[in-house]
Design a protein around this motif. Structure first.
Motif, PDB file in Angstrom:
ATOM      1  N   HIS A 191      -4.105   0.660  -2.008  1.00  0.00           N
ATOM      2  CA  HIS A 191      -3.273  -0.363  -2.634  1.00  0.00           C
ATOM      3  C   HIS A 191      -2.608   0.209  -3.883  1.00  0.00           C
ATOM      4  O   HIS A 191      -3.249   0.874  -4.702  1.00  0.00           O
ATOM      5  CB  HIS A 191      -4.126  -1.575  -3.010  1.00  0.00           C
ATOM      6  N   LYS A 202      -2.388  -8.553  -7.154  1.00  0.00           N
ATOM      7  CA  LYS A 202      -2.198  -7.899  -5.855  1.00  0.00           C
ATOM      8  C   LYS A 202      -1.620  -8.828  -4.792  1.00  0.00           C
ATOM      9  O   LYS A 202      -1.467  -8.417  -3.648  1.00  0.00           O
ATOM     10  CB  LYS A 202      -3.518  -7.292  -5.365  1.00  0.00           C
ATOM     11  N   VAL A 216       0.850  -1.190   0.000  1.00  0.00           N
ATOM     12  CA  VAL A 216       0.000   0.000   0.000  1.00  0.00           C
ATOM     13  C   VAL A 216       0.888   1.243   0.000  1.00  0.00           C
ATOM     14  O   VAL A 216       2.081   1.184   0.307  1.00  0.00           O
ATOM     15  CB  VAL A 216      -0.957   0.021   1.214  1.00  0.00           C
TER      16      VAL A 216
END
Length: 249
Positions: free
Chosen positions: A83, A105, A63
């Motif tokens: 993020h 991710k 992040v």
């Protein structure tokens, strides 16, 4: 096939004899994976997006922190805590709506790297730690993908292309990983904010040259730049089949 809107957008590319409509079509068809959406990843992503690379995947599980903003130029104050991959894609879509972006991710590991890399033509390393660099290199060897490498340290940066047309790999240059915590990273020793922009731009350039199959690709060479001292050094790197074979065993 390029639409009229794409022809207008990429007009300055198309006017280059080394690119033209055919070359721009190659860029549109290309699939590039960028590992890391930080200091190096931001300029790499922005230039590949602007150039019209058709599919861009982004791997990052981090992040945005306030300390990132000094060099990670895709982000601003209101992005803190969000993020990186999601935020980067939102902004890059505004930059070029003709590009398809794919989110990854999850942290890159030896369990998912091969499956992720198989879907792309070229992998770009924008990471900042040795364990991930070796993982990326080994996965590129196994999946036979060219790797565009970059690293930064204070005022100095390095760029090379590995695993390209039977060229050397990262392990041919650095066979043995350093011990954990043996070498500090940017968060510990600092980095000049513009440095990742310079190195990331070189990496993006190598990606475009590989896709277009034009110019001299930085394979078998390691370029080292020191912005503080204004020095440039290029070292030759030879393929070490023994090191590559170890990865394939």
């Amino acid at each position: 096939m390029l639409t009229n809107a794409e022809k207008n957008r990429y007009d300055r590319h198309i006017k280059l004899s080394e690119v033209g409509l055919e070359g721009q079509g190659k860029l549109k068809s290309a699939k590039v994976l960028v590992v890391g959406a930080g200091g190096l990843g931001c300029p790499i992503l922005q230039y590949l997006t602007a150039a019209g690379v058709g599919t861009i995947g982004i791997v990052d599980d981090d992040v945005i922190d306030e300390s990132n903003l000094q060099r990670q130029i895709l982000f601003d104050d209101k992005d803190i805590g969000r993020h990186k991959v999601t935020t980067a894609i939102e902004k890059l879509k505004l930059q070029n709506p003709f590009v398809t972006f794919i989110e990854h991710k999850d942290r890159l590991t030896n369990k998912n790297a091969l499956d992720v890399f198989e879907n792309y033509d070229i992998v770009v390393d924008g990471t900042d730690n040795f364990s991930t660099r070796y993982l990326i290199n080994d996965a590129c060897i196994i999946t036979n993908k060219p790797l565009v490498y970059g690293s930064i340290y204070q005022f100095e940066g390095q760029v090379s292309v590995f695993n390209y047309k039977n060229g050397p790999s990262y392990r041919c240059l650095f066979p043995t990983p350093p011990k954990e915590n043996q070498l500090p990273n940017c968060s510990e020793v600092g980095v000049l904010g513009v440095l990742p922009g310079v190195i990331g731009s070189f990496q993006a350039t190598e990606v475009l040259k590989i896709i277009l199959n034009k110019g001299v690709v930085l394979s078998g060479q390691l370029r080292i730049m020191n912005l503080l001292e204004n020095t440039n050094l290029t070292l030759s790197v030879k393929r070490n089949q023994k090191e590559i074979s170890k990865v394939l065993e």
